[in-house]
Design a protein around this motif. Structure first.
Motif, PDB file in Angstrom:
ATOM      1  N   LYS A  71       0.823  -1.215   0.000  1.00 20.89           N
ATOM      2  CA  LYS A  71       0.000   0.000   0.000  1.00 20.89           C
ATOM      3  C   LYS A  71       0.849   1.252   0.000  1.00 20.89           C
ATOM      4  O   LYS A  71       1.794   1.391   0.764  1.00 20.89           O
ATOM      5  CB  LYS A  71      -0.905   0.000   1.242  1.00 20.89           C
ATOM      6  CG  LYS A  71      -1.742   1.252   1.425  1.00 20.89           C
ATOM      7  CD  LYS A  71      -2.849   1.344   0.414  1.00 20.89           C
ATOM      8  CE  LYS A  71      -3.827   2.458   0.732  1.00 20.89           C
ATOM      9  NZ  LYS A  71      -3.649   3.637  -0.070  1.00 20.89           N
ATOM     10  N   ASN A 118      -2.837   6.753  -2.450  1.00 18.26           N
ATOM     11  CA  ASN A 118      -3.639   6.728  -3.673  1.00 18.26           C
ATOM     12  C   ASN A 118      -3.511   5.436  -4.475  1.00 18.26           C
ATOM     13  O   ASN A 118      -3.733   5.417  -5.679  1.00 18.26           O
ATOM     14  CB  ASN A 118      -3.300   7.920  -4.574  1.00 18.26           C
ATOM     15  CG  ASN A 118      -3.530   9.236  -3.868  1.00 18.26           C
ATOM     16  OD1 ASN A 118      -4.538   9.414  -3.188  1.00 18.26           O
ATOM     17  ND2 ASN A 118      -2.591  10.152  -3.997  1.00 18.26           N
ATOM     18  N   ALA A 119      -3.149   4.360  -3.831  1.00 14.39           N
ATOM     19  CA  ALA A 119      -2.985   3.084  -4.540  1.00 14.39           C
ATOM     20  C   ALA A 119      -4.330   2.519  -4.980  1.00 14.39           C
ATOM     21  O   ALA A 119      -5.345   2.676  -4.298  1.00 14.39           O
ATOM     22  CB  ALA A 119      -2.269   2.071  -3.658  1.00 14.39           C
ATOM     23  N   GLU A 120      -4.300   1.878  -6.129  1.00 15.08           N
ATOM     24  CA  GLU A 120      -5.464   1.180  -6.651  1.00 15.08           C
ATOM     25  C   GLU A 120      -5.179  -0.311  -6.609  1.00 15.08           C
ATOM     26  O   GLU A 120      -4.057  -0.746  -6.848  1.00 15.08           O
ATOM     27  CB  GLU A 120      -5.748   1.586  -8.098  1.00 15.08           C
ATOM     28  CG  GLU A 120      -6.149   3.028  -8.250  1.00 15.08           C
ATOM     29  CD  GLU A 120      -6.458   3.395  -9.692  1.00 15.08           C
ATOM     30  OE1 GLU A 120      -6.465   2.495 -10.566  1.00 15.08           O
ATOM     31  OE2 GLU A 120      -6.694   4.580  -9.942  1.00 15.08           O
ATOM     32  N   LEU A 121      -6.214  -1.088  -6.299  1.00 18.68           N
ATOM     33  CA  LEU A 121      -6.104  -2.529  -6.331  1.00 18.68           C
ATOM     34  C   LEU A 121      -7.034  -3.021  -7.433  1.00 18.68           C
ATOM     35  O   LEU A 121      -8.224  -2.722  -7.415  1.00 18.68           O
ATOM     36  CB  LEU A 121      -6.505  -3.134  -4.986  1.00 18.68           C
ATOM     37  CG  LEU A 121      -6.337  -4.644  -4.920  1.00 18.68           C
ATOM     38  CD1 LEU A 121      -5.267  -4.994  -3.888  1.00 18.68           C
ATOM     39  CD2 LEU A 121      -7.621  -5.323  -4.585  1.00 18.68           C
ATOM     40  N   GLY A 125      -8.116  -5.112   0.614  1.00 15.66           N
ATOM     41  CA  GLY A 125      -7.924  -3.881  -0.150  1.00 15.66           C
ATOM     42  C   GLY A 125      -8.725  -2.722   0.424  1.00 15.66           C
ATOM     43  O   GLY A 125      -8.199  -1.630   0.650  1.00 15.66           O
ATOM     44  N   TYR A 130      -7.404  -1.660   3.933  1.00 11.68           N
ATOM     45  CA  TYR A 130      -6.152  -0.908   3.923  1.00 11.68           C
ATOM     46  C   TYR A 130      -6.225   0.369   3.086  1.00 11.68           C
ATOM     47  O   TYR A 130      -5.214   1.016   2.860  1.00 11.68           O
ATOM     48  CB  TYR A 130      -4.997  -1.802   3.472  1.00 11.68           C
ATOM     49  CG  TYR A 130      -4.681  -2.869   4.483  1.00 11.68           C
ATOM     50  CD1 TYR A 130      -4.276  -2.541   5.770  1.00 11.68           C
ATOM     51  CD2 TYR A 130      -4.809  -4.212   4.157  1.00 11.68           C
ATOM     52  CE1 TYR A 130      -4.007  -3.522   6.713  1.00 11.68           C
ATOM     53  CE2 TYR A 130      -4.533  -5.203   5.095  1.00 11.68           C
ATOM     54  CZ  TYR A 130      -4.134  -4.843   6.366  1.00 11.68           C
ATOM     55  OH  TYR A 130      -3.871  -5.817   7.295  1.00 11.68           O
ATOM     56  N   TYR A 134      -7.358   0.997  -0.169  1.00  9.42           N
ATOM     57  CA  TYR A 134      -7.193   1.015  -1.622  1.00  9.42           C
ATOM     58  C   TYR A 134      -8.484   1.443  -2.302  1.00  9.42           C
ATOM     59  O   TYR A 134      -9.572   1.225  -1.787  1.00  9.42           O
ATOM     60  CB  TYR A 134      -6.886  -0.395  -2.145  1.00  9.42           C
ATOM     61  CG  TYR A 134      -5.491  -0.900  -1.939  1.00  9.42           C
ATOM     62  CD1 TYR A 134      -4.542  -0.817  -2.954  1.00  9.42           C
ATOM     63  CD2 TYR A 134      -5.120  -1.509  -0.752  1.00  9.42           C
ATOM     64  CE1 TYR A 134      -3.269  -1.331  -2.781  1.00  9.42           C
ATOM     65  CE2 TYR A 134      -3.846  -2.019  -0.567  1.00  9.42           C
ATOM     66  CZ  TYR A 134      -2.928  -1.929  -1.590  1.00  9.42           C
ATOM     67  OH  TYR A 134      -1.670  -2.435  -1.424  1.00  9.42           O
ATOM     68  N   SER A 135      -8.350   1.978  -3.484  1.00 15.72           N
ATOM     69  CA  SER A 135      -9.459   2.102  -4.407  1.00 15.72           C
ATOM     70  C   SER A 135      -9.505   0.759  -5.129  1.00 15.72           C
ATOM     71  O   SER A 135      -8.540   0.378  -5.784  1.00 15.72           O
ATOM     72  CB  SER A 135      -9.179   3.249  -5.384  1.00 15.72           C
ATOM     73  OG  SER A 135     -10.113   3.248  -6.429  1.00 15.72           O
ATOM     74  N   VAL A 136     -10.599   0.002  -4.967  1.00 15.10           N
ATOM     75  CA  VAL A 136     -10.668  -1.360  -5.485  1.00 15.10           C
ATOM     76  C   VAL A 136     -11.466  -1.401  -6.786  1.00 15.10           C
ATOM     77  O   VAL A 136     -12.557  -0.842  -6.870  1.00 15.10           O
ATOM     78  CB  VAL A 136     -11.290  -2.318  -4.442  1.00 15.10           C
ATOM     79  CG1 VAL A 136     -11.407  -3.726  -4.988  1.00 15.10           C
ATOM     80  CG2 VAL A 136     -10.466  -2.304  -3.153  1.00 15.10           C
TER      81      VAL A 136
END
Length: 162
Positions: free
Chosen positions: A55, A58-61, A93, A96, A98-100
């Protein structure tokens, strides 16, 4: 897509973690230093720890969407494992931050121009075809059958073929 286009996408600063949720699946992670490939952890605590460690702000999953129904040739135990892992990965996701996103196999595979599973004699041939495409796009990475789908989902998430 040309190799230079794939390399440009690989160097993107957009933090994306792409996941093939199968037991023999894995993770492909876009970082400022390049792409990291990981095998699917075996347990829920390991899956959560991996997703947490990857992570960044601004992380994307991106995770592969799974079919609700499969052919009679597919073992129900295999589908149960896939769906269990999908739930674990999505929950971790969201937990934590994330944008999933989900990527359907039809969408990410069509973007590669490979003709779909029907173009192959069997499942193993199809998986080898996907691995070969991942190796073509990312020749500098150690692409395996375990991480090829995640890498191609990452390619799609970065805009490859969309």
């Amino acid at each position: 897509m040309s190799q230079s286009s794939a390399t440009k996408r690989m160097k993107s600063n957009k933090p994306i973690v792409a996941v093939d949720p199968g037991v023999s699946g894995g993770f492909a992670v876009n970082t400022p230093d390049g792409i990291i490939l990981l095998s699917m952890p075996e347990s829920l605590p390991e899956i959560c720890a991996t997703i947490n460690q990857l992570k960044t702000a601004n992380a994307e999953l991106w995770v592969e969407e799974l079919p609700l129904f499969v052919s009679p040739k597919t073992k129900s135990s295999s589908m149960a494992t896939l769906h269990r892992n999908l739930g674990r990965i999505e929950a971790a996701g969201y937990a934590y931050g994330y944008s999933v996103h989900r990527a359907t196999p039809k969408a990410w595979q069509a973007s590669l121009g490979l003709g779909g599973k029907a173009s192959c004699a069997n499942y193993n041939e199809w998986k080898r075809k996907l691995k070969a495409k991942a190796q073509e796009l990312y020749p500098h990475l150690d692409v395996t059958l375990r991480n090829a789908d995640a890498l191609l989902i990452l390619h799609y998430a970065l805009g490859g073929g969309r």
